[in-house]
Design a protein around this motif. Structure first.
Motif, short mmCIF file in Angstrom:
data_model
loop_
_atom_site.label_atom_id
_atom_site.label_comp_id
_atom_site.label_asym_id
_atom_site.label_seq_id
_atom_site.Cartn_x
_atom_site.Cartn_y
_atom_site.Cartn_z
N PHE A 1 24.37 46.49 45.06
CA PHE A 1 23.03 45.43 44.40
C PHE A 1 22.50 45.03 45.67
N ILE A 2 21.08 45.10 45.62
CA ILE A 2 20.40 44.70 47.04
C ILE A 2 19.13 43.99 46.40
N GLU A 3 18.97 42.80 46.83
CA GLU A 3 17.82 41.90 46.58
C GLU A 3 17.04 41.64 47.93
N ARG A 4 15.67 41.62 47.85
CA ARG A 4 14.91 41.08 48.76
C ARG A 4 13.87 40.25 48.30
N THR B 1 29.04 52.21 31.76
CA THR B 1 28.09 53.02 32.38
C THR B 1 27.37 52.32 33.63
N LEU B 2 26.77 53.26 34.22
CA LEU B 2 26.06 52.52 35.41
C LEU B 2 25.15 51.47 35.01
N ASN B 3 24.66 51.48 33.93
CA ASN B 3 23.71 50.33 33.24
C ASN B 3 24.49 49.14 33.14
N GLU B 4 25.50 49.37 32.35
CA GLU B 4 26.31 48.05 32.18
C GLU B 4 26.96 47.43 33.37
N ASN C 1 27.67 43.56 35.51
CA ASN C 1 29.02 43.10 35.77
C ASN C 1 29.98 44.10 36.26
N ALA C 2 29.85 44.31 37.52
CA ALA C 2 30.55 45.44 38.47
C ALA C 2 32.23 45.64 38.25
N GLU C 3 32.63 44.53 37.45
CA GLU C 3 34.17 44.31 37.36
C GLU C 3 34.45 45.01 35.97
N LEU C 4 33.74 45.52 35.18
CA LEU C 4 34.09 45.82 33.62
C LEU C 4 35.10 46.83 34.03
N ARG C 5 36.01 46.83 32.97
CA ARG C 5 37.19 47.80 32.58
C ARG C 5 36.63 48.76 31.81
#
Length: 670
Positions: free
Chosen positions: A403-406, A454-457, A472-476
């Motif tokens: 995740f990148i934000e500028r 999913t990638l979306n989640e 949430n990148a930590e989803l199980r």
């Protein structure tokens, strides 16, 4: 134990359509081309299955596949609106009230190929034209066969029809009372001993106002839509027992929802190759590739200017399977195989100032998910008793997440790289079916299942203004354990009845959990537990036909810690009761009359049960009348009583479903 119930459509036999060569020497066995996969195994009926035939698929008031599926007990979309008036990313499907967010917990396959979007997990319903299909089979419960890792709540299998069923030229042209149109055409022809089918469909219209009259403002817009899809399918025999099937499809779908400028689009291209062998050693080998994209503009509900431009979300899905059925004999049917699915994609979006329209942030996020599954299943026929058991081992990989934000000036304010993870997870299923008599069949089954987030989640936050939902990148991974028992009864010719009790539990279910005012995050809760009963009935007597289904589901979310506030609540978007009944008449050759009464119970918009969507009962009508040898007049009426169907309720800000809509047109073909 609390139980859940549902009516299901009468068991209708899947049609094994075939096309014979024009001529064959008398001494040779003619080559039979079906265009389908391998035949069902003996234990297929051990699970809770509903079959929908071609007539039921093409005779709906809306002309949409999701309308036909809504007649199946337990089937549910995230939103009550169909694919003409909902955001594509909200078109997730599930079964047995195991939903709660917009992804799909049921797997959908078209000629064996997974249909769900590789990034979001939604179903592109506007690209799935019912007139191209021969049948649909809905199997509830976790799957352990091919692509079983996505079949947490069940599997919906779409089977394409063939040239003989379609005839050389067929099509439909309809217009409704708002000036919207639906047009489709199909060319089908023999291709040597095989066949080719080319088809296209175009739906367009200004749409209706989803916003209630008392909430409209000058910026309020109709739910305009413009979508097309085209497909070519080739089927040819390579030998007298081996068949090659090839399919390519492209689609484009554009919609406007609620406000002027709130435009979304989804597009895709895909291709697949399939080899089916029906000799002593049966096999089914499949490979496919998908390219998809999605865009969306979010409009402020206070200033009515763009605040988010999700300008590009490219994704790719690729995979395949190999299934082998060796001739083991001894009343056994053994299935061995493997499947692979890889999804990768990323989003590019710009946050905009509602005051100035200037870019305040640019975000880029994405990753890669993959799953390799090994499966084995065996059916053992012992006279009136059939036993079945199967197992899967899935090697999953979640990798390359970022995740990148500028800010508006291009300065990096966030650069997150998420650790990958992988592992093996197993799932099993088994069942028994006893043909107690010619009229009565008893069945029972147990199963487990798996779904990767999913990638979306994992990586994409989204806004349904004014509510923001964080990723949430930590989803199980989600895990299902389920049990069911049922009976199928045929008390007389043309009468089929079915009842199923079930108990299904999804552990680590992904839900949109409220964590602050107008703020939610995707999080794993302890579980979603659904218990209930599914009922169905089918009657065919003379010129009269009836199909009915009903489902009662007692579902609850189980949460602790940060999700404790939703513990004991009903999952979002899941009604307790749902029922459908279709009465049809065929008073003369070529005539077809039908009416469908459908009820959907009240359901909550959110996890905290703060906003409710009222129960709704709708009536649809359909009529087909011969005009000439190959042409028929078609009359369709959606929501005849103009019932108010709530599809969204966010703190009193409401969206509505399809109002009364009248269609007239012609259809021609075989």
């Amino acid at each position: 134990m609390t139980v859940t119930a549902a009516f299901r459509l009468a068991p209708l036999p899947l049609t094994a359509l075939m096309l014979l060569p024009v001529s064959a020497p008398a001494q040779e066995q003619p080559i039979i081309v079906t265009g389908t996969g391998l035949a069902d195994t003996p234990a297929t009926p051990a699970y809770d299955i509903t079959l929908i035939d071609r007539d039921a698929l093409t005779a709906t008031a809306s002309g949409r596949l999701e309308d036909a599926l809504a007649s199946v007990a337990g089937f549910q979309q995230f939103r009550r609106s169909d694919s003409r008036a909902s955001n594509p990313s909200a078109q997730g499907i599930t079964l047995r009230a195991l939903g709660g967010n917009a992804t799909s917990r049921a797997a959908m396959l078209l000629d064996g190929v997974p249909v769900a979007d590789p990034f979001f997990g939604y179903i592109p319903f506007s690209a799935l034209a019912p007139e191209r299909l021969a049948s649909v089979r809905v199997t509830r419960g976790g799957g352990s066969g091919p692509f079983g890792a996505g079949a947490l709540a069940g599997t919906i299998e779409l089977a394409s029809t063939n040239a003989e069923a379609l005839g050389p030229l067929s099509g439909t042209l309809l217009v409704d009372d708002r000036g919207e149109s639906e047009a489709s055409a199909t060319l089908a022809a023999p291709l040597g001993a095989g066949f080719a089918v080319v088809s296209g469909r175009w739906d367009r219209g200004q749409g209706y106002y989803t916003t209630p009259a008392d909430q409209r403002v000058p910026a309020t817009a109709r739910a305009a839509y413009d979508s097309w899809s085209a497909q070519i399918r080739l089927v040819a025999p390579l030998t007298d027992t081996v068949e090659l099937q090839a399919r390519a499809m492209a689609f484009d779908d554009r919609r406007t929802l609620r406000f002027e400028g709130a435009d979304s689009s989804s597009e895709g291209q895909e291709a697949s190759l399939r080899l089916v062998g029906r000799g002593a050693w049966q096999f089914d080998a499949l490979a496919y590739v998908q390219a998809r994209n999605f865009t969306n503009i979010v409009i402020s509900s206070s200033r009515f200017t763009p605040v988010l431009d999700q300008r590009n979300t490219p994704s790719t899905g690729l995979g395949g399977k190999l299934e082998l059925r060796p001739p083991v004999g001894g009343n056994h049917v053994l299935r061995l195989g493997l499947d692979y699915r890889r999804s990768d994609g990323e989003l590019f979006e710009d946050a905009l100032s509602a005051m100035t329209g200037q870019v305040t942030a640019r975000r880029n996020a994405g990753g890669t998910n993959s799953d390799l599954g090994l499966f084995v299943e065996d059916d053992w026929s012992l006279g009136a008793l059939t036993l079945t058991a199967g197992a899967r081992a899935d090697r999953y990989v979640i990798a390359d997440g970022f995740f990148i934000e500028r800010d508006g000036a291009g300065v990096v304010v966030a650069d997150d790289r998420f650790a990958g993870r992988s592992g093996w997870q197993g799932s099993v299923r088994g069942g028994a079916m006893w043909q107690a008599s010619d009229a009565l069949r008893l069945r029972a089954a147990a199963y487990s299942g798996l779904r990767l987030p999913t990638l979306n989640e994992l990586y994409r936050p989204f806004v349904v203004f004014p509510v923001t939902t964080l990723a949430n990148a930590e989803l199980r991974n989600e895990r299902l354990v389920g049990y069911e028992a049922g009976l199928d009864l045929t008390p007389a010719k043309g009468i089929d009845l079915s009842a199923t009790l079930f108990d299904n539990k999804v552990k680590h279910a992904v839900a949109n959990v409220t964590i602050g005012p107008d703020l939610r995050q995707r999080r794993n809760i302890d579980a979603i537990h659904a218990r209930g009963v599914e009922l169905s009935a089918g009657i065919a007597r003379g010129i009269v036909g009836f199909r009915g289904s009903a489902a009662y589901t007692d579902a609850e979310a189980q949460g602790s810690g940060p999700a404790a506030a939703l513990d004991g609540n009903r999952p979002a978007q899941t009604p307790r009761w749902a029922a459908s009944a279709t009465l049809s008449l065929a008073p003369a050759p070529g005539w077809s009359l039908a009416g469908t009464l459908r009820y959907v119970g009240a359901q909550y918009e959110d996890d905290l049960e703060s906003d409710i969507l009222d129960a709704a009962t709708t009536l649809d009508l359909y009529a087909e009348v011969p005009l000439a040898q190959r042409a028929r007049l078609v009359l369709r009426a959606e929501n005849v009583t103009d019932t108010r169907v709530m599809t969204r309720n966010q703190g009193g800000s409401i969206d509505l479903g399809t109002p009364r809509t009248l269609w007239i047109g012609v259809t021609f073909g075989k």
